[in-house]
Design an enzyme around this catalytic site. Structure first.
Site, PDB file in Angstrom:
ATOM      1  N   LYS A 192       0.848  -1.192   0.000  1.00 20.74           N
ATOM      2  CA  LYS A 192       0.000   0.000   0.000  1.00 20.74           C
ATOM      3  C   LYS A 192       0.885   1.243   0.000  1.00 20.74           C
ATOM      4  O   LYS A 192       1.704   1.441   0.900  1.00 20.74           O
ATOM      5  CB  LYS A 192      -0.913   0.000   1.231  1.00 20.74           C
ATOM      6  CG  LYS A 192      -1.913   1.147   1.252  1.00 20.74           C
ATOM      7  CD  LYS A 192      -2.629   1.229   2.586  1.00 20.74           C
ATOM      8  CE  LYS A 192      -3.393  -0.040   2.892  1.00 20.74           C
ATOM      9  NZ  LYS A 192      -4.532  -0.236   1.995  1.00 20.74           N
ATOM     10  N   ASP A 242     -13.864   2.942  10.003  1.00 20.48           N
ATOM     11  CA  ASP A 242     -14.252   2.794   8.591  1.00 20.48           C
ATOM     12  C   ASP A 242     -14.600   1.339   8.286  1.00 20.48           C
ATOM     13  O   ASP A 242     -14.127   0.775   7.295  1.00 20.48           O
ATOM     14  CB  ASP A 242     -13.112   3.273   7.692  1.00 20.48           C
ATOM     15  CG  ASP A 242     -13.586   3.562   6.266  1.00 20.48           C
ATOM     16  OD1 ASP A 242     -14.813   3.697   6.079  1.00 20.48           O
ATOM     17  OD2 ASP A 242     -12.748   3.638   5.355  1.00 20.48           O
TER      18      ASP A 242
END
Length: 520
Positions: A189, A284
């Site tokens: 990432k 989230d």
């Protein structure tokens, strides 16, 4: 004695004897010493920088340490130096003439040898799969307990084929599939718009994330903090994110698989909230951040990353509204955010597991509705389509005891009403408007496992869903009239005080969840 170093090195070999370990260091000019572990036969090589040796308070270490020293006594070295000095005095003129040229060539030779050594050292570290030595830009190295493996940016470039295989993107950055030198497949990432300016602050947060290990949490294998580059290296989950499996066109998830996913999610969140040394609020939770591996093993991703957002991105993250309906009411009222915010989002994901569709989406209605449109549609026709707020429909079917009406029709009867009731009741208990009334994740796990009886949802604390349902119904009419039936909008006002009159200023535009953080 205790040994203290700035970075951790993996053993260079396992199952070796002490003499073999010592010989490895003796033959390596860059080796400063070794550690040998009796119990496992592990051999650790110390190079470049020697750590600190301190008095031990425990004295129960299984490691033997050896430091390389020059052979010969100090007196012998002094005598040799004296002989060399006497010889130089016999040829003063030759020394004066040759010294400048000799010194110049000596400096060039030493510079070349230093550069060559650095290249060989870096190549050896990569081949052995060891954390790479600190670069010249990292001379301000610091010690942070629990810091995972450090990767060079160039190493991750090679692993990802120059970042060509994109498998996801979102607010935290892009995610690429890669293969390390040891053939391990990873997800890399690239984090963008970091709020953490200093390298030490970044590494401190990464140390916290890297120290968390649970079967239902995606494992952080390492990181890269080189120049302005910030990358995280995760284990690769070969089945991708839950949204692709649940809402895609592939094979239908069977009920047992859905239940196992729900239980895995609950266990992972319970660990983040209660099992870690530092409580972590995910902020989230949604299908895009639930990853699946072989046999639908469930793991939560992106936990702990909210602290890495830039101030601008953090403001966007904490004030956004209506990310597919996973955000708790306290986001709308600027109230305090707690672990109960994750509980609300978990409840929303549970309902989507039950129905196999988004909680707020355009869909054909197979159930009959009354003319009041309380469930978010305005027609009783089975062929009508429009925006439906599924949590409200779930509440109404719970009140009527018609749980099978909520099940994914693709299951075609392969689920019982009792099985659906279990997930629906747990979900509704997670959706209470007041955070204090919601379940905690430890209790959720116990209910799903059958250790304690199912909770009874408090209807009075779920009435705000009726307000949301009406807003979705009204929004559906407006958007269909404007030819925008694929767009969804959320109310800004508090559910308990808002007027039902439609006003364009009381709505926030719908924002895709992929835009916020994306699939993992």
């Amino acid at each position: 004695m205790d040994y203290f170093a700035n970075h951790f090195s993996d053993p260079i070999t396992y199952g070796a004897n002490l003499s073999f370990c010592q010989d490895l260091c003796s033959r390596d000019c860059s080796c400063l010493g070794v550690f040998y572990q009796n119990s496992s036969g592990s051999c650790y090589i110390l190079d470049n920088v020697l750590g600190s040796i301190m008095s031990s308070k425990t004295g129960n270490s299984d490691l033997l340490g050896y430091i390389k020293v020059l052979v010969g006594s100090s007196q012998t070295n002094l005598n040799r130096n004296k002989e060399f000095s006497d010889q130089n005095q016999e040829f003063p003129i030759a020394a004066l003439v040759l010294l400048p040229f000799t010194g110049f060539f000596l400096l060039v030779a030493l510079g070349f040898l230093w550069w060559r050594r650095r290249r060989l050292q870096k190549t050896r570290d990569v081949k052995l799969g060891r954390p790479n030595s600190l670069s010249s830009g990292d001379l301000e190295a610091f010690y942070i307990p629990g810091l995972p493996q450090r990767f060079d940016y160039e190493e991750l470039e090679v692993a990802t084929d120059n970042f060509k295989n994109l498998i996801g993107s979102g607010g935290f950055g892009a995610v690429y599939k890669g293969t390390l030198l040891d053939k391990t497949v990873v997800a890399v990432k690239k984090i963008t718009n970091l709020g953490v300016q200093g390298k030490k602050e970044f590494c401190t947060e990464i140390a916290v994330i890297g120290s968390i290990h649970h079967v239902n949490l995606v494992k952080l294998r390492g990181f890269c903090a080189q120049g302005r580059q910030r990358l995280l290296v995760y284990e690769y989950m070969n089945r991708g994110s839950l949204d692709r499996t649940l809402f895609g066109n592939g094979p239908v998830l069977e009920w047992d698989e859905r239940f196992d996913i729900a239980l895995g999610m609950a266990r992972g969140l319970a660990y983040l909230h209660s099992g870690c040394e530092q409580k972590i609020i995910h902020c989230d939770i949604k299908p895009e951040n639930i990853l699946l591996h072989d046999h639908f093993q469930t793991k939560i991703s992106d936990f702990g990353l909210s602290k890495l957002l830039s101030p601008e991105q953090s403001s966007w993250f904490t004030t956004m509204r209506g990310t597919r309906g996973y955000l708790a009411p306290e986001w709308l009222t600027n109230s305090a955010i707690s672990e109960k915010t994750d509980v609300y989002s978990f409840g929303m994901v549970l309902l989507e597991l039950v129905s196999g569709r988004r909680n707020c989406s355009q869909r054909s209605q197979s159930h009959s509705m009354d003319d009041s449109g309380s469930s978010g549609v305005h027609s009783s026709s089975s062929s009508t389509s429009g925006l439906i707020y599924f949590p409200l429909f779930a509440l109404e079917m719970h009140e009527q005891g018609k749980y099978l009406e909520l099940a994914d029709p693709r299951l075609e009867g392969r689920v019982t009403g009792e099985e659906v009731e279990k997930l629906v009741r747990v979900a509704l208990c997670c959706l209470h408007e007041e955070p204090a009334v919601r379940l905690n994740m430890v209790t959720v796990v116990s209910m799903l496992e059958g250790g304690i009886p199912l909770g009874q949802p408090r209807v009075e604390s779920l009435n705000f869903l009726r307000f949301y349902g009406r807003r979705f119904s009204e929004a559906s009419v407006i958007l269909e009239e404007n030819g925008q039936s694929d767009v969804m909008i959320f109310p800004q006002a508090n559910a308990s005080t808002a007027s039902t009159t439609i006003d364009s200023h009381t709505f926030f535009s719908y924002m895709s969840s992929q835009q916020i953080s994306g699939p993992r």
